[in-house]
Design an enzyme around this catalytic site. Structure first.
Site, PDB file in Angstrom:
ATOM      1  CG  ASP A  15      -2.103   0.874   1.121  1.00  0.00           C
ATOM      2  OD1 ASP A  15      -2.479   1.246  -0.006  1.00  0.00           O
ATOM      3  OD2 ASP A  15      -2.676   1.232   2.170  1.00  0.00           O
ATOM      4  CD  GLU A  72      -3.413   3.429  -2.255  1.00  0.00           C
ATOM      5  OE1 GLU A  72      -3.762   2.578  -1.435  1.00  0.00           O
ATOM      6  OE2 GLU A  72      -2.498   4.241  -2.041  1.00  0.00           O
TER       7      GLU A  72
END
Length: 131
Positions: A15, A72
């Protein structure tokens, strides 16, 4: 531990790639399946060529390692289009949907299937909702 989880079918994502504690060395040390490109690069992808170049480099690295990529925090058409042009495989962000409980997502897909809208759901929305 991640290797053991992988044997069980669990997949792992790195992430916020490109910022903070995410490091290239993690890609060698851990069995990741996906790189999630940090929102800070997606935010200004239309305005700054440097961000677009970084996204292209991350996608190329992920491709070479056999990993998928998720952009994202996409909130606009350009924040979807530019990463897609770079080869990014998934989009996540408010441009697709605000966060929703799983029951609402299942109901949303059921409604679309009932009215024949399933074919109109862009792949980016399906990936973002599912992944």
């Amino acid at each position: 531990m991640l290797q053991n989880l992988r044997v069980l079918g669990v997949r792992a994502s790195l992430d916020d790639f490109g910022t903070g504690y995410s490091s290239l060395s993690y890609l060698r040390r851990f069995p990741f399946d996906k790189i999630k490109i940090d929102k800070s690069f997606i935010d200004d992808v239309a305005a700054r060529e440097e961000s677009a170049a970084i996204i292209r480099a991350i996608v190329a690295l992920a491709d070479a390692l056999g990993l998928t990529t998720t952009a994202e925090g996409a909130e606009s058409h350009e924040q979807v289009a530019k990463p897609r042009e770079a080869g990014c495989t998934q989009i996540q962000g408010y441009v697709v949907s605000r966060p929703r409980p799983a029951e609402e997502i299942a109901a949303m897909f059921a409604r679309r299937l009932d009215v024949g809208e399933a074919a109109a759901v862009p792949a980016a929305k399906v990936h973002a909702l599912a992944g």
